[in-house]
Design an enzyme around this catalytic site. Structure first.
Site, PDB file in Angstrom:
ATOM      1  N   ASP A  47       7.500   8.020  -3.598  1.00 56.65           N
ATOM      2  CA  ASP A  47       7.461   6.758  -4.339  1.00 56.65           C
ATOM      3  C   ASP A  47       6.694   6.891  -5.651  1.00 56.65           C
ATOM      4  O   ASP A  47       5.969   7.854  -5.870  1.00 56.65           O
ATOM      5  CB  ASP A  47       6.744   5.698  -3.497  1.00 56.65           C
ATOM      6  CG  ASP A  47       7.642   5.123  -2.425  1.00 56.65           C
ATOM      7  OD1 ASP A  47       8.861   5.323  -2.511  1.00 56.65           O
ATOM      8  OD2 ASP A  47       7.108   4.491  -1.506  1.00 56.65           O
ATOM      9  N   LYS A  69      10.682   3.030  -8.860  1.00 60.26           N
ATOM     10  CA  LYS A  69      11.077   2.540 -10.182  1.00 60.26           C
ATOM     11  C   LYS A  69      10.512   3.448 -11.262  1.00 60.26           C
ATOM     12  O   LYS A  69       9.382   3.888 -11.176  1.00 60.26           O
ATOM     13  CB  LYS A  69      10.485   1.152 -10.404  1.00 60.26           C
ATOM     14  CG  LYS A  69      11.301   0.073  -9.784  1.00 60.26           C
ATOM     15  CD  LYS A  69      10.729  -1.280 -10.132  1.00 60.26           C
ATOM     16  CE  LYS A  69      10.890  -2.179  -8.939  1.00 60.26           C
ATOM     17  NZ  LYS A  69      10.002  -3.216  -8.756  1.00 60.26           N
ATOM     18  N   MET A 184      -0.800  -5.874  -5.139  1.00 59.70           N
ATOM     19  CA  MET A 184       0.300  -6.362  -5.997  1.00 59.70           C
ATOM     20  C   MET A 184      -0.005  -7.750  -6.569  1.00 59.70           C
ATOM     21  O   MET A 184       0.853  -8.635  -6.544  1.00 59.70           O
ATOM     22  CB  MET A 184       1.614  -6.400  -5.196  1.00 59.70           C
ATOM     23  CG  MET A 184       2.042  -5.027  -4.742  1.00 59.70           C
ATOM     24  SD  MET A 184       3.499  -5.019  -3.682  1.00 59.70           S
ATOM     25  CE  MET A 184       2.783  -5.334  -2.086  1.00 59.70           C
TER      26      MET A 184
HETATM   27  N1  SAH Z   1       1.062   1.374   1.063  1.00 60.17           N
HETATM   28  C1  SAH Z   1       0.163   1.171  -0.043  1.00 60.17           C
HETATM   29  C2  SAH Z   1       0.407  -0.155  -0.732  1.00 60.17           C
HETATM   30  C3  SAH Z   1       1.768  -0.244  -1.368  1.00 60.17           C
HETATM   31  S1  SAH Z   1       2.013  -1.738  -2.217  1.00 60.17           S
HETATM   32  C4  SAH Z   1      -1.282   1.289   0.436  1.00 60.17           C
HETATM   33  O1  SAH Z   1      -1.522   1.296   1.644  1.00 60.17           O
HETATM   34  O2  SAH Z   1      -2.177   1.412  -0.398  1.00 60.17           O
HETATM   35  C5  SAH Z   1       1.613  -1.276  -3.853  1.00 60.17           C
HETATM   36  C6  SAH Z   1       0.277  -1.852  -4.238  1.00 60.17           C
HETATM   37  O3  SAH Z   1      -0.763  -1.089  -3.670  1.00 60.17           O
HETATM   38  C7  SAH Z   1      -0.021  -1.839  -5.722  1.00 60.17           C
HETATM   39  O4  SAH Z   1       0.595  -2.895  -6.394  1.00 60.17           O
HETATM   40  C8  SAH Z   1      -1.518  -1.982  -5.694  1.00 60.17           C
HETATM   41  O5  SAH Z   1      -1.884  -3.313  -5.396  1.00 60.17           O
HETATM   42  C9  SAH Z   1      -1.883  -1.134  -4.509  1.00 60.17           C
HETATM   43  N2  SAH Z   1      -2.247   0.248  -4.888  1.00 60.17           N
HETATM   44  C10 SAH Z   1      -1.685   1.372  -4.452  1.00 60.17           C
HETATM   45  N3  SAH Z   1      -2.297   2.457  -4.971  1.00 60.17           N
HETATM   46  C11 SAH Z   1      -3.290   1.981  -5.752  1.00 60.17           C
HETATM   47  C12 SAH Z   1      -4.306   2.596  -6.551  1.00 60.17           C
HETATM   48  N4  SAH Z   1      -4.436   3.920  -6.649  1.00 60.17           N
HETATM   49  N5  SAH Z   1      -5.155   1.782  -7.211  1.00 60.17           N
HETATM   50  C13 SAH Z   1      -5.080   0.448  -7.112  1.00 60.17           C
HETATM   51  N6  SAH Z   1      -4.142  -0.183  -6.375  1.00 60.17           N
HETATM   52  C14 SAH Z   1      -3.274   0.575  -5.693  1.00 60.17           C
END
Ligand code: SAH
Length: 281
Positions: A47, A69, A184
């Site tokens: 992803d 994306k 998000m």
């Molecule tokens: N499965 C992921 C979340 C996916 S949804 C998890 O457990 O972290 C995608 C969202 O995750 C982003 O919009 C943001 O809110 C958050 N996110 C993922 N990686 C991030 C990072 N390195 N820093 C800040 N937010 C992050």
């Protein structure tokens, strides 16, 4: 430790899909199972949020398939991604499905796994460090702390069609959860903060916005509910970002370990002022 006690990961068999969490960024946060899978996979389906340095750990012969994306192109639909995983597995490949953070936290990992179940494709799930926990730890913010909160709520800031989720009981969130962690949430930050304030959350409640957590480009903005949206725009903040709301944010004064290491930030051992208050009283 004797050899018989050494960690021996399960074999990554051809025709299997491993649904793996890559953590928020820092490759050092990968699990041993994730690292093992990266070294063995024939194909890595990844992803947008998966750090380049992590992909770099894949075996040199492994095929890399991007499933997110980029450059304004629409992302492949969820059924397309699931179909692709099934097809690759049926070709006898070792398929590593690599997702940012934890695959089962706002990552649609459950949907992909259910598609594998329906197709009879064998799979394993390897949890990862979720951004809402590990990413905040990199910002010096513990999601629970005894003096602050005995509950924390993880919330998504947008639903399947990209709107602020309607099904949420905002008054219950505002009142019932001392610490709220939003994924998000950048796009609808104004609406989210307004709803929480309307539901009774104090306007000066502490907020931190942690962008690109656990990467070389991590930034942290500390603000309040009333000002968060305007400050985020003024600072030009970009996703991915975690937004955390509540007194846990105040602990950062004492626990910004990365700031201490990289910028010599002086840490306050009493960030909530509890000891100072005790001494005064
Ligand atoms: N499965 C992921 C979340 C996916 S949804 C998890 O457990 O972290 C995608 C969202 O995750 C982003 O919009 C943001 O809110 C958050 N996110 C993922 N990686 C991030 C990072 N390195 N820093 C800040 N937010 C992050």
């Amino acid at each position: 430790m004797s050899d018989s006690n050494a960690f021996a990961p399960p074999e990554f068999l051809p025709g299997w899909v491993w649904l793996v969490g890559a953590g928020p960024g820092d490759p050092g946060l990968l699990t041993l199972l994730a690292a093992h899978a990266l070294g063995r996979a024939d194909v890595v389906v990844y992803d947008a949020l998966v750090d380049e340095r992590i992909l770099g750990l894949a075996a040199s012969g492994a095929e890399r398939v991007y499933a997110g994306k980029r450059g304004g192109k629409p992302s492949p639909s969820q059924p397309d991604i699931s179909d692709r995983l099934i097809r690759l597995a049926r070709e006898g490949k070792r398929v590593l499905r690599l997702k940012g953070g934890d695959p089962f936290v706002f990552g649609r990992g459950g949907e992909e796994a259910l598609a594998l179940v329906a197709a009879g494709v064998p799979f394993r799930v390897i949890p990862g460090v979720s951004a809402g926990i590990g990413g905040l730890a990199y910002a010096g913010i513990p999601v629970t702390h005894r003096d602050v909160n005995s509950a924390v709520t993880f919330v998504t800031g947008h639903n399947a069609v990209g709107e602020v989720p309607d099904g949420l009981d905002w008054p219950a969130l505002a009142r019932g959860s001392p610490v709220l962690v939003f994924y998000m949430a950048l796009k609808h930050l104004g609406a989210i903060c307004d709803r929480l304030v309307a539901a009774g959350r104090p306007r000066d409640d502490a907020v931190a916005i942690v962008c690109k957590a656990a990467t070389d480009q991590q930034t942290v903005l500390e603000t309040t509910l009333a000002e968060a949206a305007a400050r985020a725009v003024a600072a030009g903040l970009e996703p991915p970002a975690i937004v955390v709301i509540g007194d846990a944010v105040r602990l950062r004064k004492g626990l910004d370990w990365l700031g201490a290491i990289e910028h010599g930030r002086v840490l306050d051992a009493d960030p909530l002022g509890l000891k100072r208050r005790q001494q005064a009283g």
